[in-house]
Write a protein that holds these residues in place. Structure first.
Motif, PDB file in Angstrom:
ATOM      1  N   UNK A  57     -14.326 -98.132  44.884  1.00 23.15           N
ATOM      2  CA  UNK A  57     -14.017 -99.065  45.967  1.00 23.15           C
ATOM      3  C   UNK A  57     -12.543 -99.004  46.346  1.00 23.15           C
ATOM      4  N   UNK A  58     -11.670 -98.997  45.353  1.00 19.33           N
ATOM      5  CA  UNK A  58     -10.236 -98.951  45.628  1.00 19.33           C
ATOM      6  C   UNK A  58      -9.840 -97.641  46.309  1.00 19.33           C
ATOM      7  N   UNK A  59     -10.398 -96.546  45.861  1.00 17.62           N
ATOM      8  CA  UNK A  59     -10.072 -95.249  46.465  1.00 17.62           C
ATOM      9  C   UNK A  59     -10.411 -95.228  47.955  1.00 17.62           C
ATOM     10  N   UNK A  60     -11.481 -95.892  48.338  1.00 18.40           N
ATOM     11  CA  UNK A  60     -11.934 -95.859  49.726  1.00 18.40           C
ATOM     12  C   UNK A  60     -11.348 -96.973  50.587  1.00 18.40           C
ATOM     13  N   UNK A  61     -10.844 -98.032  49.962  1.00 17.70           N
ATOM     14  CA  UNK A  61     -10.354 -99.176  50.721  1.00 17.70           C
ATOM     15  C   UNK A  61      -8.831 -99.242  50.830  1.00 17.70           C
ATOM     16  N   UNK A  62      -8.129 -98.571  49.929  1.00 21.99           N
ATOM     17  CA  UNK A  62      -6.677 -98.737  49.844  1.00 21.99           C
ATOM     18  C   UNK A  62      -5.941 -97.497  50.332  1.00 21.99           C
ATOM     19  N   UNK A  63      -4.918 -97.729  51.118  1.00 16.45           N
ATOM     20  CA  UNK A  63      -3.999 -96.679  51.558  1.00 16.45           C
ATOM     21  C   UNK A  63      -2.592 -97.033  51.067  1.00 16.45           C
ATOM     22  N   UNK A  91     -21.958-100.964  42.472  1.00 12.72           N
ATOM     23  CA  UNK A  91     -21.161-101.304  43.648  1.00 12.72           C
ATOM     24  C   UNK A  91     -22.127-101.723  44.749  1.00 12.72           C
ATOM     25  N   UNK A  92     -21.812-102.829  45.434  1.00 15.27           N
ATOM     26  CA  UNK A  92     -22.616-103.325  46.550  1.00 15.27           C
ATOM     27  C   UNK A  92     -21.758-103.261  47.814  1.00 15.27           C
ATOM     28  N   UNK A  93     -22.281-102.615  48.858  1.00 14.26           N
ATOM     29  CA  UNK A  93     -21.547-102.499  50.122  1.00 14.26           C
ATOM     30  C   UNK A  93     -22.529-102.100  51.215  1.00 14.26           C
ATOM     31  N   UNK A 120     -20.629 -97.266  53.691  1.00 17.93           N
ATOM     32  CA  UNK A 120     -19.643 -97.269  52.609  1.00 17.93           C
ATOM     33  C   UNK A 120     -20.261 -96.730  51.324  1.00 17.93           C
ATOM     34  N   UNK A 121     -21.504 -97.119  51.040  1.00 20.63           N
ATOM     35  CA  UNK A 121     -22.193 -96.614  49.849  1.00 20.63           C
ATOM     36  C   UNK A 121     -22.366 -95.102  49.943  1.00 20.63           C
ATOM     37  N   UNK A 122     -22.648 -94.608  51.115  1.00 20.39           N
ATOM     38  CA  UNK A 122     -22.783 -93.163  51.302  1.00 20.39           C
ATOM     39  C   UNK A 122     -21.477 -92.441  50.964  1.00 20.39           C
ATOM     40  N   UNK A 123     -20.360 -92.977  51.406  1.00 16.94           N
ATOM     41  CA  UNK A 123     -19.048 -92.391  51.110  1.00 16.94           C
ATOM     42  C   UNK A 123     -18.728 -92.491  49.615  1.00 16.94           C
TER      43      UNK A 123
END
Length: 285
Positions: A92-98, A224-226, A230-233
């Motif tokens: 989740x952090x890898x995909x949400x944080x820049x 992880x729930x999304x 997002x789940x696909x990524x």
């Protein structure tokens, strides 16, 4: 960038199996394999018949359906089975944080909740825990990601019902991603399972597990729930990490989740007795 040493786990690893009294353990004491199979309703004969292929990367269908049933309005395609909650958080952090993202969370906190974002270049906005959890603490915080660890680790504190409604109102008005880390939902004091803030349609994502609550941390199962995209990524990113969980762990986990009403009350009772004992000892001192 490399994260700092995971000092919490290093300390637990050094002492958990050798100390006389362990007050730092974050989960229920571990059951033995035979006990676990009995709780899960799984026989040795059934385990003998499981072929050791990889489980589906996203998780077996019936297990994801069972997990989805824990969250109102969530379906199995919005669930990704992971190797523990730690992997779910990492994805989740890898995909949400820049770089330079602002991440707000309660402090003190589980180390991974701030170390991984810091490793990714985020700025941490700590919200210090007071005598109770208040929705108003989040009202004036401007962040790119809000991380709600609830029930809170390490204090065990929970939002009161009126605060939950106000918190959701505040977070929805911000129109930002929210990540609910809800590892201890199964130890709710009043209900079979505690409240969840997860709502993929509102970009309120979630991580969860039962392994600490059920005394089976060695299964290494979390989720992880999304929303589906997002789940696909996250599923694709997971191919570079653990790829899949053990089919043995997954089958046992499915049985435990389905049978939890038969053994979870006893676990809660023992935990409550421990809390009462500690409180009584503290008062006498």
């Amino acid at each position: 960038m490399e994260p700092r040493e995971f000092f919490i786990e290093d300390r637990l690893e050094s002492y958990r199996n050798h100390c006389r009294v362990n007050l730092g353990e974050s989960g229920f004491h571990a059951f033995k394999m035979g006990e676990i199979l009995q709780l899960a309703g799984v026989t040795w004969e059934e385990l003998n018949e499981i072929p050791l292929y990889d489980s589906p990367n996203q998780g077996r269908q019936d297990f994801r359906e069972e997990i989805a049933s824990l969250y109102p309005g969530v379906d199995a395609e919005e669930v990704l089975v992971c190797t523990g909650t730690s992997e779910a958080l990492y994805l989740a952090f890898q995909l949400l944080i820049k770089k330079d993202s602002r991440v707000a969370l309660f402090m003190p906190a589980f180390q991974a909740l701030y170390e991984v974002p810091m490793m990714l270049g985020a700025k941490i906005l700590p919200i210090e825990i007071g005598s109770s959890l208040l929705a108003s603490d989040w009202a004036k915080i401007e962040a790119d990601l809000f991380v709600i660890n609830h029930p809170h680790n390490p204090t065990g504190m929970e939002f009161e019902e009126k605060e939950i409604l106000e918190l959701l109102k505040i977070l929805k008005a911000k129109h930002k991603h929210v990540l609910f880390d809800e590892h201890y939902r199964f130890l709710d004091r009043d209900k079979e399972i505690g409240w969840s803030g997860v709502s993929p349609k509102n970009q309120f994502y979630g991580t969860g597990s039962f392994t600490k609550c059920f005394g089976v941390t060695g299964l290494r199962i979390g989720w992880l729930i999304a929303d589906r995209e997002f789940i696909k990524r996250a599923r694709s990113y997971k191919d570079y990490l653990t790829h899949t969980v053990s089919p043995i762990s997954e089958r046992i986990a499915l049985g435990l989740l389905r049978n939890r009403k038969h053994f979870l009350p006893k676990i809660k009772h023992e935990i409550n007795q421990n809390i009462l004992s500690v409180s009584y000892t503290h008062l006498r001192a």
